[in-house]
Design an enzyme around this catalytic site. Structure first.
Site, PDB file in Angstrom:
ATOM      1  N   TYR A  79      17.717  29.916   9.331  1.00  0.00           N
ATOM      2  CA  TYR A  79      16.572  30.714   9.803  1.00  0.00           C
ATOM      3  C   TYR A  79      16.542  30.819  11.315  1.00  0.00           C
ATOM      4  CZ  TYR A  79      14.158  30.571   5.260  1.00  0.00           C
ATOM      5  OH  TYR A  79      13.796  30.726   3.961  1.00  0.00           O
TER       6      TYR A  79
ATOM      7  N   LYS B 124       0.833  -1.206   0.000  1.00  0.00           N
ATOM      8  CA  LYS B 124       0.000   0.000   0.000  1.00  0.00           C
ATOM      9  C   LYS B 124       0.874   1.265   0.000  1.00  0.00           C
ATOM     10  CE  LYS B 124      -0.383  -0.306   5.038  1.00  0.00           C
ATOM     11  NZ  LYS B 124      -1.158  -0.907   6.140  1.00  0.00           N
TER      12      LYS B 124
HETATM   13  C1  LIG Z   1      -0.486  -1.897   6.812  1.00  0.00           C
HETATM   14  C2  LIG Z   1      -1.126  -3.173   7.220  1.00  0.00           C
HETATM   15  C3  LIG Z   1      -0.391  -4.359   7.282  1.00  0.00           C
HETATM   16  C4  LIG Z   1       1.122  -4.390   7.184  1.00  0.00           C
HETATM   17  O1  LIG Z   1       1.611  -3.972   8.449  1.00  0.00           O
HETATM   18  P1  LIG Z   1       3.167  -3.853   8.793  1.00  0.00           P
HETATM   19  O2  LIG Z   1       3.182  -3.427  10.217  1.00  0.00           O
HETATM   20  O3  LIG Z   1       3.705  -2.810   7.882  1.00  0.00           O
HETATM   21  O4  LIG Z   1       3.786  -5.178   8.570  1.00  0.00           O
HETATM   22  C5  LIG Z   1      -1.083  -5.546   7.492  1.00  0.00           C
HETATM   23  N1  LIG Z   1      -2.413  -5.557   7.708  1.00  0.00           N
HETATM   24  C6  LIG Z   1      -3.149  -4.415   7.706  1.00  0.00           C
HETATM   25  C7  LIG Z   1      -4.617  -4.487   7.954  1.00  0.00           C
HETATM   26  C8  LIG Z   1      -2.530  -3.186   7.479  1.00  0.00           C
HETATM   27  O5  LIG Z   1      -3.266  -2.060   7.491  1.00  0.00           O
END
Ligand SMILES: *Cc1c(COP(=O)(O)O)cnc(C)c1O
Length: 347
Positions: free
Chosen positions: A242, A33
């Site tokens: 800054y 994702k």
């Molecule tokens: C993002 C996500 C994962 C992966 O999690 P990690 O901690 O990055 O391994 C797995 N399951 C769900 C539902 C997620 O939202």
């Protein structure tokens, strides 16, 4: 070139996935994702496919459609957000598998695409996504008669192995899926490390693939190199950046490097962060600007052309910690300006 370089080592990433696969007692998926946690889904997904990954998870149907065009017809692509209004065409046309989160989503899925595969997401205590236990009880029989291909839930505290929430969610998941003969999935990276009782049929690692905590002993996936634009000598009492927040305590040599908070290098990193020339760490001085950072390179006896922020000696977790955040947020904040260089690219 004043553009900073992000080198992404796909071989390291593949080895991290293999490690997670060896740790998992069932199948191992890959979570890609948010553009593969900011590292580039176009390059990351084929590398993982090549390594044997046949199940991918993404957040939205739009991400799923993009992923389908990258990895081809074979892999299963699951959507965490389920079946939203407006998703039906994407789900059908790209053969995506929504993880149904509510009765509303279930009826939408049945009405609009009865023959499309789907999974179920249950809430076991995190209160983020998934059907509530009561809701599940009301539609369980009906749902099972429609042959879901996966039942999953997600752990809220898996990165804290001793947290009591883990055992509680495990127990809830077991209770809600008791005697149900459908593939099950509970664990992301953190859950994999909690041990095999948390694994069920399929694990869903994300962050561990990208080489960050809570995964341990992983291969370093990212290197960030930032060009030096200018070097100047300043005297005792002169200031840098800054707001004049840093004053030279003595004669100093200052390099101005070409990256800043627009590149995900949060202003909080202004204190206690070092840039590396070989194995010598040089501290950031003054405030981080949008495109520029001042670095005290007095300790170097050369004038470097570039300095390294992330490498095997200064990890993503270390830098993220310095900015009071986590690897996940650091990676997904890197932005579009880096020149991205992929090692081990699948052509
Ligand atoms: C993002 C996500 C994962 C992966 O999690 P990690 O901690 O990055 O391994 C797995 N399951 C769900 C539902 C997620 O939202």
């Amino acid at each position: 070139m004043a553009t900073a370089t992000a080198t992404i080592d796909l071989n390291a990433l593949r080895q991290n996935w293999q490690k997670l696969r060896r740790l998992s007692s069932g199948d191992t998926a890959a979570v890609v994702k948010a553009n593969a946690y900011g590292l580039g889904v176009k390059q990351v997904a084929p590398a993982l496919y090549n390594e044997g990954a046949r199940i991918f998870f993404i957040a939205t149907a739009e991400e799923g459609a993009e992923l389908r065009s990258i990895v081809g017809k074979i892999p299963d692509i699951y959507i965490f957000s389920g079946h939203m209004n407006g998703d039906t065409d994407l789900i059908k046309n790209y053969s995506l598998i929504p993880l149904i989160n509510s009765i509303e989503q279930l009826s939408r899925h049945c009405e609009l695409s009865k023959e499309q595969k789907f999974g179920i997401q249950l809430d076991t205590g995190m209160n983020r996504l998934g059907m509530e236990p009561m809701e599940w009880e009301t539609v369980k029989e009906l749902t099972l008669s429609l042959n879901p291909v996966l039942i999953m839930s997600h752990l809220a505290c898996a990165d804290e192995p001793r947290h009591e929430m883990n055992a509680m969610q495990l127990q809830n998941f077991r209770r809600l899926t008791n005697k149900i003969n459908v593939k099950k999935s509970l664990s992301a990276t953190g859950g994999i490390l909690l041990g095999p009782e948390y694994h069920f049929d399929l694990t869903r690692p994300g962050i561990g693939i990208y080489g960050c905590s809570p995964m341990q002993d992983c291969f370093s996936v990212l290197k960030i190199e930032i060009p030096v634009i200018q070097i100047r000598e300043i005297g005792r009492g002169e200031t840098v950046g800054y707001g004049n927040t840093w004053t030279a305590p003595s004669k100093r040599k200052i390099a101005t490097i070409s990256a800043g908070y627009a590149d995900g290098l949060f202003r909080l990193l202004s204190t206690n962060t070092r840039l590396y020339f070989q194995d010598i760490g040089c501290p950031i001085v003054g405030r981080i600007s949008m495109d520029l950072i001042g670095v005290d390179i007095t300790s170097l006896d050369v004038e470097p052309e570039k300095l390294e922020l992330i490498n095997s000696q200064q990890t993503i977790d270390k830098i993220a910690g310095g900015a009071k955040t986590i690897g996940y947020e650091f990676l997904t904040s890197l932005g579009n300006r880096y020149h991205r260089n992929y090692k081990g690219l699948i052509e």
